[in-house]
Design a protein around this motif. Structure first.
Motif, mmCIF file in Angstrom:
data_model
loop_
_atom_site.group_PDB
_atom_site.id
_atom_site.type_symbol
_atom_site.label_atom_id
_atom_site.label_comp_id
_atom_site.label_asym_id
_atom_site.label_seq_id
_atom_site.Cartn_x
_atom_site.Cartn_y
_atom_site.Cartn_z
ATOM 1 N N ASP A 120 0.885 -1.172 0.000
ATOM 2 C CA ASP A 120 0.000 0.000 0.000
ATOM 3 C C ASP A 120 0.920 1.218 0.000
ATOM 4 O OD1 ASP A 120 -1.667 2.136 0.546
ATOM 5 O OD2 ASP A 120 -3.054 0.899 1.699
ATOM 6 N N ILE A 121 1.100 1.799 -1.183
ATOM 7 C CA ILE A 121 2.108 2.862 -1.364
ATOM 8 C C ILE A 121 1.777 4.076 -0.501
ATOM 9 C CG2 ILE A 121 3.322 4.272 -3.057
ATOM 10 C CD1 ILE A 121 2.258 2.302 -5.222
ATOM 11 N N ILE A 122 0.506 4.451 -0.522
ATOM 12 C CA ILE A 122 0.135 5.699 0.158
ATOM 13 C C ILE A 122 0.239 5.548 1.681
ATOM 14 C CG2 ILE A 122 -2.389 5.550 0.458
ATOM 15 C CD1 ILE A 122 -2.403 8.356 -1.011
ATOM 16 N N VAL A 151 -1.864 13.654 -0.651
ATOM 17 C CA VAL A 151 -3.251 13.641 -1.126
ATOM 18 C C VAL A 151 -3.589 12.263 -1.695
ATOM 19 C CG1 VAL A 151 -4.923 14.758 -2.669
ATOM 20 C CG2 VAL A 151 -2.981 16.071 -1.776
ATOM 21 N N GLY A 152 -4.676 11.677 -1.194
ATOM 22 C CA GLY A 152 -5.105 10.376 -1.700
ATOM 23 C C GLY A 152 -6.419 10.486 -2.449
ATOM 24 N N PHE A 153 -6.728 9.453 -3.190
ATOM 25 C CA PHE A 153 -8.028 9.348 -3.854
ATOM 26 C C PHE A 153 -8.759 8.152 -3.271
ATOM 27 C CE2 PHE A 153 -8.585 12.154 -7.584
ATOM 28 C CZ PHE A 153 -7.430 12.906 -7.427
ATOM 29 N N ALA A 154 -10.062 8.216 -3.269
ATOM 30 C CA ALA A 154 -10.838 7.087 -2.776
ATOM 31 C C ALA A 154 -11.961 6.816 -3.760
ATOM 32 C CB ALA A 154 -11.413 7.406 -1.405
ATOM 33 N N ALA A 155 -12.008 5.580 -4.215
ATOM 34 C CA ALA A 155 -13.100 5.187 -5.100
ATOM 35 C C ALA A 155 -14.128 4.469 -4.242
ATOM 36 C CB ALA A 155 -12.561 4.265 -6.180
ATOM 37 N N GLU A 156 -15.296 5.061 -4.113
ATOM 38 C CA GLU A 156 -16.311 4.483 -3.226
ATOM 39 C C GLU A 156 -17.613 4.264 -3.990
ATOM 40 O OE1 GLU A 156 -15.337 3.671 -0.311
ATOM 41 O OE2 GLU A 156 -13.584 4.934 0.031
HETATM 42 N N1 CTP Z 1 -3.224 3.183 -3.060
HETATM 43 C C1 CTP Z 1 -1.866 2.962 -2.950
HETATM 44 N N2 CTP Z 1 -1.374 1.683 -2.939
HETATM 45 C C2 CTP Z 1 -2.199 0.616 -3.037
HETATM 46 C C3 CTP Z 1 -3.604 0.839 -3.151
HETATM 47 C C4 CTP Z 1 -4.067 2.139 -3.155
HETATM 48 O O1 CTP Z 1 -1.109 3.924 -2.854
HETATM 49 N N3 CTP Z 1 -1.706 -0.595 -3.036
HETATM 50 C C5 CTP Z 1 -3.729 4.575 -3.009
HETATM 51 C C6 CTP Z 1 -4.423 5.043 -4.251
HETATM 52 O O2 CTP Z 1 -3.523 5.657 -5.147
HETATM 53 C C7 CTP Z 1 -5.426 6.024 -3.703
HETATM 54 C C8 CTP Z 1 -5.726 5.533 -2.315
HETATM 55 O O3 CTP Z 1 -4.688 4.625 -2.003
HETATM 56 O O4 CTP Z 1 -4.879 7.326 -3.570
HETATM 57 C C9 CTP Z 1 -7.072 4.868 -2.132
HETATM 58 O O5 CTP Z 1 -7.217 3.748 -2.901
HETATM 59 P P1 CTP Z 1 -8.351 2.673 -2.572
HETATM 60 O O6 CTP Z 1 -8.075 1.479 -3.421
HETATM 61 O O7 CTP Z 1 -9.665 3.322 -2.646
HETATM 62 O O8 CTP Z 1 -7.979 2.421 -1.050
HETATM 63 P P2 CTP Z 1 -8.139 1.166 -0.191
HETATM 64 O O9 CTP Z 1 -7.678 1.527 1.157
HETATM 65 O O10 CTP Z 1 -7.516 0.016 -0.899
HETATM 66 O O11 CTP Z 1 -9.724 1.089 -0.173
HETATM 67 P P3 CTP Z 1 -10.712 -0.096 0.055
HETATM 68 O O12 CTP Z 1 -10.451 -0.482 1.439
HETATM 69 O O13 CTP Z 1 -11.994 0.612 -0.200
HETATM 70 O O14 CTP Z 1 -10.335 -1.116 -0.983
#
Ligand code: CTP
Length: 417
Positions: free
Chosen positions: A316-318, A331-336
């Motif tokens: 999880d890079i962010i 700044v992150g993005f969230a797809a909901e």
């Molecule tokens: N992101 C990231 N590294 C990952 C997955 C996601 O950096 N392996 C970053 C995306 O670039 C984005 C943010 O995390 O800015 C949110 O992504 P999302 O997939 O919605 O987050 P999750 O925490 O994986 O959400 P969910 O629990 O809803 O799957």
């Protein structure tokens, strides 16, 4: 109906733009430039030198610009709103495209023997030269010396692109893409309120390989991240764009583009470079999983009706950045698909972000691949900003306004201590 994003967010809107065409083979490409400028809401006035008319006709440009074309030294404006006022008084910007070695030489040496050269000498508005010529001419000390002289006087130049030339050779000398010319022109009218900032933007999907020909990816086009990179640069920031593979071309003018494929490659590129940045915007759609073992050979069909792929978690890079970001704005993005604001606010806290931009991906007509977006921006204070549907360029600008607010807040805190 998909909206044309270039119409929505342009600083060229309602500007009086003079496009001067000189006698080079690339003159035909100027027609497309005039069209793009009028699409962005500029009022375009075309000036043609005598040599330009050997290559293209005034009628084309009169039709495209909706204004009379000026091609004579003592031509009066007739029937237009401008009346007797001279063009150099009403112009906001003059662009010479294509600019030949001849016109550069004349202007650099103070010659004013036609409408264009006289206008350049008399004008106080910003002037942009877009040269196009044979590579050897471009490289000649005479042309380069003239350019240096004009640059010292404050004239701007957009360097020619490299590639195949009309004369049959290949090298530097091609007219840059219309998109790049327009982007350079947008600069003139943009406030540089993000100067001194170095911004990293990640964009697009990541691709995980199953075997040499198959992969797992997602529908991200990269357009939102590309818009952020483009607008941040336009507003004066230095930009590093780390992008996954997509069919959309990333912006090219003065942006460092790093291309990656997998989530691990993206993670490594981000971790390598984030320290030099003051802002990191993670618009990429990173795959959460990759294949546990990637087959070196193409997987063959078997008689099995069901096959399983074993997947393992990607970094999880962010979240990794959140732990080490220090003073940087993240700044992150969230797809909901449900409870947009609440889920986004939770993600903001959990991943130690400064801002989160939430997309409702259940809405089919915005988001993936679209030129428009509609988002909700959530700050650490709990402040929520609803951004209604608009072009991704405009959304990018609003996100960058929130980033600027964050930077100011952090700056105030540092000043306090
Ligand atoms: N992101 C990231 N590294 C990952 C997955 C996601 O950096 N392996 C970053 C995306 O670039 C984005 C943010 O995390 O800015 C949110 O992504 P999302 O997939 O919605 O987050 P999750 O925490 O994986 O959400 P969910 O629990 O809803 O799957």
């Amino acid at each position: 109906m998909t909206a044309d994003h270039s119409q929505h967010h342009s600083n060229l809107k309602n500007k009086e733009i003079v496009v001067a065409i000189t006698g080079g083979i690339a003159a035909y490409k100027t027609a497309e430039l005039v069209r793009e400028l009028t699409k962005r809401g500029s009022n375009v006035h075309v000036v043609m030198t005598k040599n330009a008319m050997e290559f293209v006709t005034p009628l084309t440009f009169q039709t495209l610009s909706g204004n009379p074309v000026i091609n004579e030294m003592f031509q009066l404006f007739s029937g237009s709103k401008i009346g007797h006022v001279t063009l150099s008084d009403i112009a906001d910007h003059l662009v010479i495209v294509p600019a030949t070695a001849n016109i550069i030489g004349k202007i650099a040496n103070g010659i004013a023997d036609d409408f264009l050269t006289t206008m350049v000498m008399a004008t106080t508005v910003p002037v942009l030269f877009v040269p196009s010529m044979n590579t050897k001419m471009w490289e000649s000390r005479i042309v380069q010396g003239n350019i240096e002289k004009l640059e010292d006087l404050g004239f701007r130049f957009l360097e020619p692109a490299a590639g195949e030339l009309a004369c049959g050779t290949s090298g530097k000398g091609r007219l840059p893409e219309v998109e790049d010319i327009v982007e350079t022109m947008e600069d003139v009218f943009t406030l540089k309120d993000l100067q001194d900032q170095k911004i990293m933007v990640t964009a697009g999907p990541t691709t995980e390989f199953i075997d040499p020909v198959r992969c797992i990816t997602n529908r991200s086009s990269g357009k939102m991240g590309y818009a952020l990179a483009k607008i941040a640069r336009r507003r004066g920031a230095e930009v590093i764009l780390i992008t996954g593979q997509t069919y959309v071309k990333p912006p090219r003018i003065d942006i460092e583009v790093i291309r990656v494929t997998t989530a691990v490659e993206m993670r490594n590129a981000v971790m390598d470079r984030f320290r030099e940045c003051s802002v990191i915007i993670k618009a990429a759609a990173v795959a959460d999983f990759r294949c546990r073992t990637e087959s070196c050979q193409k997987m063959k069909k078997t008689s099995d009706a069901i096959v399983s792929l074993e997947l393992e978690k990607n970094p999880d890079i962010i979240a990794e950045l959140g732990a080490v970001k220090e003073h940087r704005v993240l700044v992150g993005f969230a797809a909901e698909t449900e409870n947009l604001t609440k889920n986004a606010a939770d993600k903001l806290k959990r991943k130690q972000l400064d801002l989160i931009v939430a997309n409702d991906v259940s809405k089919a007509d915005i988001g993936f691949g679209s030129d428009d977006n509609e988002v909700t921006i959530v700050e650490t204070t709990g402040h929520v900003k609803q951004v209604p549907r608009m072009s991704k360029d405009e959304v990018a600008s609003i996100i960058l306004d929130s980033v600027k607010k964050c930077l100011k807040k952090k700056q105030r805190k540092e000043d306090w201590y």
